[in-house]
Design a protein around this motif. Structure first.
Motif, PDB file in Angstrom:
ATOM      1  N   PRO A 111       9.783 -61.366   2.687  1.00  0.00           N
ATOM      2  CA  PRO A 111      10.902 -61.493   3.645  1.00  0.00           C
ATOM      3  C   PRO A 111      10.819 -60.425   4.735  1.00  0.00           C
ATOM      4  O   PRO A 111      10.073 -59.449   4.617  1.00  0.00           O
ATOM      5  N   ASP A 112      11.589 -60.610   5.796  1.00  0.00           N
ATOM      6  CA  ASP A 112      11.644 -59.622   6.876  1.00  0.00           C
ATOM      7  C   ASP A 112      12.106 -58.268   6.327  1.00  0.00           C
ATOM      8  O   ASP A 112      12.938 -58.209   5.423  1.00  0.00           O
ATOM      9  N   HIS A 113      11.581 -57.205   6.884  1.00  0.00           N
ATOM     10  CA  HIS A 113      11.953 -55.811   6.543  1.00  0.00           C
ATOM     11  C   HIS A 113      11.674 -55.477   5.076  1.00  0.00           C
ATOM     12  O   HIS A 113      12.345 -54.617   4.509  1.00  0.00           O
ATOM     13  N   LYS A 114      10.725 -56.138   4.447  1.00  0.00           N
ATOM     14  CA  LYS A 114      10.442 -55.866   3.038  1.00  0.00           C
ATOM     15  C   LYS A 114       8.995 -55.449   2.789  1.00  0.00           C
ATOM     16  O   LYS A 114       8.613 -55.223   1.645  1.00  0.00           O
ATOM     17  N   LYS A 128       8.311 -57.452   9.733  1.00  0.00           N
ATOM     18  CA  LYS A 128       8.162 -57.527   8.280  1.00  0.00           C
ATOM     19  C   LYS A 128       8.296 -56.150   7.629  1.00  0.00           C
ATOM     20  O   LYS A 128       8.571 -56.034   6.430  1.00  0.00           O
TER      21      LYS A 128
END
Lengths: 201, 594
Positions: free
Chosen positions: A63-66, A84
Motif C-alpha cells: 500500500p501507499d506509504h508502507k 509508496k
C-alpha cells in the motif's frame, strides 16, 4: 514484515532483483510475496516490482506509504514510486537517466535537479549513486541492477547476509557474466559501506 | 517441507503436473502466458503432450478432444481469449467431458495489457461452468487439483480464474507429489458426443440441474471460509480477500468474514449462515458483482432482510483493480470511520514514459515506409493486437484503429466498401495473422476488397514473450514439421500482388509500399525481419557531430528510444544497429561505429 518497492524501466532487470531478494529470504525461512509488471509495459515503459518478506503475509501489493525501502533503477522512476515510501524509509536510487521518447520529442521535460530534491525531501536516509556508470566500470552497464542489489545488501533492515543475496543472484546470471556481476555486487557493497551513517536509521 | 519461489502461473502449471495432466494447450496472452510456457518446458520430463495452438478456440477444442478420450487436459488463455473460444465452450458445457478439463482463464483488471476488463466469473455463470477464484499462487495451485476432480465428478469443464495479482505474483510454494495417472484413454463412440438439437434440449435440462448440485458440493470446499464475529460482515472473493484482511488490520476492524474461492455457483450454506447472522453485509470483489448478485438472490429467496452493499450502491468500483488503499477507502466510507489521509507531497514533474517500440524494432521501419507516401487523410491504417499496436504512439501515429485479434484486415474491408476513394492499409503481426487474420484475408479476396494487408513478420509472438507459431521452425516442445509462410498462404488464397521485403531496407520497403498502393484489389506484403530482441546483434550507429545539422529529423520521424537529445542529438548504448536512422538522415551524419 519488510516491504521493498523496486522501480525502473522495462529491460533494466527489476524482475531478477525481486526474485533474488525473495529467494534469499525463503532460504532464511521467511514467507515472501512479489508482484511484477509483465506484458505491454515491459516495452520501454515504467515497471514496478513489489517484494514483501515476513510471516502471515496476505497480498503482494504494497500500500501507499508502507514501503520500508524504495530501490530505484532510474532517477525519474524512483520519484514516480515515491508515494509508496513510509516516513523514515530508505531510498536507494540510481542517478542514471533513461530519456523517454516524450522528452526527446520535446513534449515533456526531465528535471533531474528537481527530482533529486524531491527524493531528499522524502527522506534523510537517501543514497544516490550512478549505478550504471559503476556497472560499466565493473565490465558491463547492464549489471547496474546487481550494483544496486549490492548497495541494498548492506542495509540494516535486511533479514539476511549479503552473501545470501549474492548466492541467490548467482542462480540467475549466466556463468559468462558471473565475474562482471560479482565485481558489480562488490562495488555496491563498497558504496553502502561508505554511506553507513546515512542509512543507519 | 520443501518450499520454492514460484510465480502464480508457474504454480498453476505445477498443480497441473501434480494432478497428472496429460494434454496442455494454449495461445499466449498476458497475464496467462507462463502457465503454458512452464508446462511446455516440463512436458518432455513428465511425458505429456503440449502444444501452442493457433488460437484459443483451437486450443480449447484440442484439449476437449483429449478429454473426450478420458485424459486430463488443461487449456490456458487470457480473458479475451475466452471470447474466441466461447463458441466451443458454450456447446462443450452441454456436451460435457469424460476426463477432467480445466480452463485457466487469466483476467486483467486495470487493465494492464488488454482491451477489456471483462470478468471471466460472469462468463462462467453464462456458460454454466463452475469457476475457482484464487487469492494467492499457493491457493491457485491447490485449486487445480480440486478443479480436475470436480470436472471428472460432474463431467463438466471447469474454469480456474486467476487475475494479474495471482498470475504474476510470486510466493514461497509448498510442492506436492507428482501423480502419474494410470488410466487407459479411449474414445468410445456414443450419440452423446453429437450435439443435434434434440440432444441439446436434453443436455440443457441436465446442465441447469447440475448447477445446484455443484453449488451444494462447494458448501464444504476448503476454499470457502466463514468466520462469524459481529453483526456487520464482509464477503469477498479472489485476490480482494488479501486486501480486505490487510485493510481491516490497519483499521482495527474485526467484521464477520466470508471468503469465497468458488464464486460461481455460489455455495448456499456459508452464504446463508452469513446473511442470517449479520444485519449488514458488504461485498468486496474485483470487477463485476458476481458474488453480490447471487447473495441478493439468496437473500430474496430466503426472505432475509440483510442489507447487502457493494457495487450496486457504488461502495466498490467495478472498473480498475482493487488494492489495500482502495479497500480502506471503501471501509472508511461504509463503516463511517475517520479518514487518515497522509499529507500530499510536492513532487517534481515527471515525464510520461509510455510503453513504445524497442530501439531497432523492424515495425518502426515498416510504418515509416507507408507514412510519407500519401497525404495522411487519404489513407486509413487499421491495426491489430501485438507490439505494433504501439505504433499508434507519437511520433509515428500510424494506427487509426485497434479492436481485437484479426480485426485490422476486416475493418479495412468494411471501410473500403464505403470509402473507395481512400486507401486502406491493414497492419497485422505474423502470430495474429495465423490466429485470426486468415479468414479475414479470404474474405477480402472473395469479396474483392481494395485493401493492402501488411504482415509485420518478426518470426515470433513478441509481445507476450516470444512464443513460436505456425510460421516459425519450432513448436512448443520440438521442431515444426511444416513451417507455414504467410506469403504462400496469400498466393494460394488467390492474392495477385504478394511481395516479401526487409523493412530495414528503407528505400526498397518504400518502393514496395508505393507499388502496393497503386495496385487494385487485395494486396499482400510480408515485411520480414526478426524481432530485435531475438536477432543477432548488429553494429551500433553513432552521430558525427561535425556533419549533424541538428535538424532532428531522426527523432521527429522515428521516435527511437536510442536517439536522445542532450543539448546535441546522440545515439545511446541502446542502439540495436538497424541503420534506419542512417538511411533517412539528410546529411549522412549517422554512421556505423567502426
Amino acid at each position: 514484515m519488510l516491504n521493498i518497492v523496486i522501480s525502473g524501466v522495462g529491460g533494466q532487470g527489476t524482475l531478477l532483483a525481486a526474485r533474488a531478494i525473495a529467494e534469499a529470504a525463503i532460504c532464511k525461512g521467511f514467507e515472501v510475496r512479489t508482484s511484477e509488471t509483465i506484458g505491454m509495459a515491459q516495452r520501454e515503459g515504467s515497471v514496478v516490482s513489489h517484494v514483501r518478506l515476513g510471516h502471515n503475509l496476505n497480498g503482494a501489493l504494497i500500500p501507499d506509504h508502507k514501503a520500508d525501502i524504495l530501490l530505484g533503477f532510474e532517477l525519474a522512476e524512483t520519484v514516480r514510486a515515491i508515494g509508496k515510501l513510509k516516513p523514515g524509509g530508505v531510498i536507494i536510487s540510481n542517478t542514471h537517466r533513461i530519456m523517454p521518447v516524450s522528452v526527446s520529442l520535446g513534449s515533456a521535460g526531465y528535471r533531474s535537479d528537481k527530482m533529486i530534491s524531491s527524493l531528499a525531501q522524502a527522506t534523510d536516509r537517501l543514497i544516490l549513486l550512478d549505478a550504471t556508470q559503476a556497472a560499466s566500470k565493473a565490465g558491463g552497464y547492464k549489471s547496474a541492477n546487481v550494483v544496486l542489489l549490492g548497495v541494498l545488501s548492506g542495509l540494516p533492515e535486511l533479514p539476511f547476509h549479503p552473501a545470501d543475496l549474492w548466492q541467490a543472484i548467482m542462480q540467475h546470471v549466466s556463468p559468462r557474466t558471473r565475474q562482471i556481476n560479482q565485481a558489480a555486487f562488490e562495488l555496491g557493497q563498497r558504496i553502502i559501506a561508505e554511506n553507513r551513517n546515512t542509512v543507519s536509521g | 517441507m520443501q518450499k520454492v519461489l514460484l510465480m502464480g502461473n508457474e504454480a498453476i502449471a505445477r498443480g497441473a503436473i501434480e494432478a497428472g495432466v496429460m494434454v496442455a494447450t494454449a495461445y499466449p496472452g498476458t497475464p496467462s502466458t507462463e502457465v503454458f510456457s512452464t508446462l511446455a518446458d516440463l512436458a518432455p520430463e513428465y511425458g505429456f503432450y503440449a502444444e501452442w495452438s493457433v488460437n484459443e478456440k483451437v486450443a480449447l477444442e484440442v484439449a476437449a478432444g483429449a478429454a473426450y478420450t478420458g485424459a486430463r487436459a488443461m487449456v490456458s488463455m487470457k480473458q479475451m481469449g475466452l471470447n474466441v473460444a466461447s463458441d466451443a465452450l458454450m456447446s462443450l458445457a452441454y456436451i460435457g467431458v469424460k476426463g477432467g478439463l480445466v480452463l485457466v482463464v487469466a483476467d486483467d483488471p486495470g487493465p494492464q495489457s488488454s482491451q477489456t476488463e471483462q470478468d471471466t466469473r460472469k462468463f462462467a455463470a453464462f456458460a454454466g461452468v463452475p469457476v475457482f477464484d484464487p487469492a494467492t499462487p499457493q491457493e491457485a495451485k491447490d485449486m487445480v487439483q480440486a478443479a480436475f476432480e470436480l470436472s471428472e465428478k460432474f463431467g463438466l469443464p471447469v474454469i480456474l480464474r486467476p487475475t494479474t495479482r495471482v498470475s504474476h505474483v510470486s510466493q514461497d510454494i509448498t510442492l506436492g507429489d507428482v501423480k502419474k495417472l494410470e488410466r487407459s484413454c479411449h474414445f468410445q463412440r456414443d450419440p452423446r458426443w453429437v450435439i443435434l438439437p434434440k440432444l441439446a434440449y436434453k443436455q440443457h435440462i441436465w446442465l441447469d440441474r447440475v448447477q445446484a448440485e455443484v453449488a451444494e458440493e462447494f458448501n464444504d470446499s476448503p476454499f470457502n471460509r466463514l468466520s462469524l464475529k459481529g453483526k456487520a460482515g464482509i464477503v469477498t472473493s479472489g485476490v480482494a480477500y488479501n486486501y480486505v484482511l490487510e485493510a481491516c488490520q490497519e483499521l482495527k476492524l474485526e467484521p464477520s468474514l466470508l471468503k469465497i474461492g468458488t464464486p460461481y455457483p455460489l455455495p448456499p450454506k456459508p452464504a446463508l449462515e452469513m446473511l442470517a447472522s449479520c444485519g449488514q453485509v458488504l461485498v468486496i470483489e474485483e470487477q463485476e458483482a458476481v458474488v453480490e448478485d447471487q447473495l441478493i438472490k439468496l437473500a430474496w429467496q430466503n426472505r432475509l432482510g440483510t442489507a447487502i452493499s457493494g457495487k450496486h450502491d457504488s461502495y466498490v468500483p467495478r472498473e480498475g483493480e482493487l488494492s489495500v488503499d482502495k479497500v480502506k477507502t471503501v471501509l472508511i466510507s461504509y463503516f463511517n470511520l475517520p479518514r487518515d489521509d497522509m499529507p500530499e507531497m510536492d513532487v517534481a514533474p515527471l515525464p510520461l514514459r509510455a510503453p513504445g517500440l524497442c530501439a531497432g524494432c523492424p515495425h518502426r521501419a515498416s510504418f515509416l515506409a507507408f507514412k510519407e507516401l500519401m497525404r495522411r487523410d487519404d489513407v486509413v491504417f487499421t491495426g491489430d493486437i501485438g507490439c505494433y499496436t504501439l505504433g499508434a504512439e507519437p511520433p509515428l501515429e500510424m494506427l487509426d484503429t485497434c479492436l481485437c485479434m484479426g480485426a485490422g484486415i476486416t475493418l479495412a474491408v468494411g471501410m473500403s466498401k464505403i470509402e473507395p476513394e481512400r486507401k486502406h492499409v491493414a497492419f497485422i503481426g505474423d502470430s495474429t495473422f495465423f490466429h485470426s487474420g486468415v479468414p479475414g484475408l479470404i474474405d477480402a479476396v472473395y469479396n474483392n476488397a481494395n485493401i493492402v494487408v501488411v504482415v509485420l513478420d518478426n518470426g515470433t509472438t513478441a509481445m507476450t514473450g516470444h512464443q513460436p507459431h505456425p510460421g516459425t521452425a519450432r513448436t512448443a516442445t520440438g521442431v515444426n514439421g511444416a513451417v507455414l509462410d504467410p506469403g504462400e498462404i496469400a498466393r494460394s488464397c488467390g492474392v495477385k500482388f504478394v511481395r516479401e521485403v526487409d523493412p530495414y531496407l528503407v528505400s526498397e520497403m518504400k518502393t514496395c509500399a508505393r507499388e502496393a498502393l497503386e495496385f487494385d484489389g487485395p494486396r499482400f506484403i510480408v515485411a520480414r525481419r526478426a524481432c530485435v530482441l531475438q536477432a543477432d546483434s548488429l553494429r551500433a550507429y553513432s552521430i558525427d557531430a561535425e556533419l549533424c545539422t541538428g535538424c532532428e529529423l531522426c527523432i521527429k520521424k522515428l521516435g527511437c528510444p536510442a536517439i536522445v537529445k542532450n543539448q546535441v542529438v546522440q545515439i545511446s548504448a541502446a542502439c540495436a544497429g538497424c541503420g534506419v536512422c542512417a538511411r533517412i538522415c539528410p546529411s549522412q551524419a549517422i554512421c556505423e561505429v567502426v
